[in-house]
Write a protein that holds these residues in place. Structure first.
Motif, short mmCIF file in Angstrom:
data_model
loop_
_atom_site.label_atom_id
_atom_site.label_comp_id
_atom_site.label_asym_id
_atom_site.label_seq_id
_atom_site.Cartn_x
_atom_site.Cartn_y
_atom_site.Cartn_z
N SER A 1 -122.57 -46.71 20.66
CA SER A 1 -123.48 -45.60 20.54
C SER A 1 -124.51 -46.05 19.42
O SER A 1 -124.16 -46.32 18.13
N ARG B 1 -125.38 -40.71 27.64
CA ARG B 1 -124.27 -39.76 27.25
C ARG B 1 -123.42 -40.23 26.46
O ARG B 1 -122.78 -41.44 26.48
N VAL B 2 -123.30 -39.57 25.24
CA VAL B 2 -122.45 -39.70 23.98
C VAL B 2 -121.24 -38.85 24.11
O VAL B 2 -121.28 -37.57 24.21
N LYS C 1 -128.95 -43.87 24.04
CA LYS C 1 -128.20 -43.49 23.05
C LYS C 1 -126.96 -44.21 23.13
O LYS C 1 -126.22 -44.40 22.18
N CYS C 2 -126.40 -44.84 24.31
CA CYS C 2 -125.35 -45.63 24.51
C CYS C 2 -125.99 -46.93 25.11
O CYS C 2 -126.77 -46.77 26.05
N CYS D 1 -119.07 -44.07 23.28
CA CYS D 1 -119.70 -44.07 24.63
C CYS D 1 -118.54 -44.81 25.49
O CYS D 1 -117.40 -45.28 25.08
N ASP E 1 -121.89 -43.90 33.55
CA ASP E 1 -122.51 -43.25 32.41
C ASP E 1 -123.98 -43.98 32.14
O ASP E 1 -124.70 -43.52 31.11
N TYR E 2 -124.46 -45.17 32.93
CA TYR E 2 -125.40 -45.94 32.36
C TYR E 2 -126.49 -46.08 33.56
O TYR E 2 -126.13 -46.27 34.68
#
Length: 123
Positions: free
Chosen positions: A50, A97-98, A30-31, A104, A110-111
């Protein structure tokens, strides 16, 4: 799986385009974004997008010079007016996670999926 390509050597002021071929579950992407690590420096978020909304974010150091874009299952980083301080290993990353505003984060935490990296040298 993420596989980068397009790195190389360029003179200052030149341009390069990096590509990242993505495969696997799209819900885990999503990101997507580009990060870089220069010798003796911490990993830095460069540009993220995003994938469902196309909202982009950039590090201040590359704003106006770099552009992140996407095509079906491929992420790109168009780098213009390259400077010696842009030299680094560039990594493609993907996460779920958006945040608010369909944005993003430029924070690597978050990755969860990462490519092997591609070297960019600027002389």
């Amino acid at each position: 799986q993420l596989v980068e390509s397009g790195g190389g050597s360029v003179q200052a002021g030149g341009s390069l385009r990096l590509s990242c071929a993505a495969s696997g579950d799209p819900s885990r992407r999503k990101c997507m974004g580009w990060f870089r690590r220069a010798p003796e420096k911490e990993r830095e978020g460069v540009a993220v997008i995003s994938t469902g909304y196309g909202v982009t974010s950039y590090a201040d150091s590359v704003t106006g010079r770099f552009t992140v874009s996407q095509d079906t299952n491929t992420l790109y980083l168009h780098m213009n007016t390259l400077k010696p301080e842009d030299a680094a290993v560039y990594y493609c990353a993907a996460g779920r996670r958006v945040w608010y505003g369909n944005r993003c984060a430029l924070n690597s935490v978050d990755y969860s999926a990462w490519g092997q990296g591609t070297q960019v040298t600027v002389s």
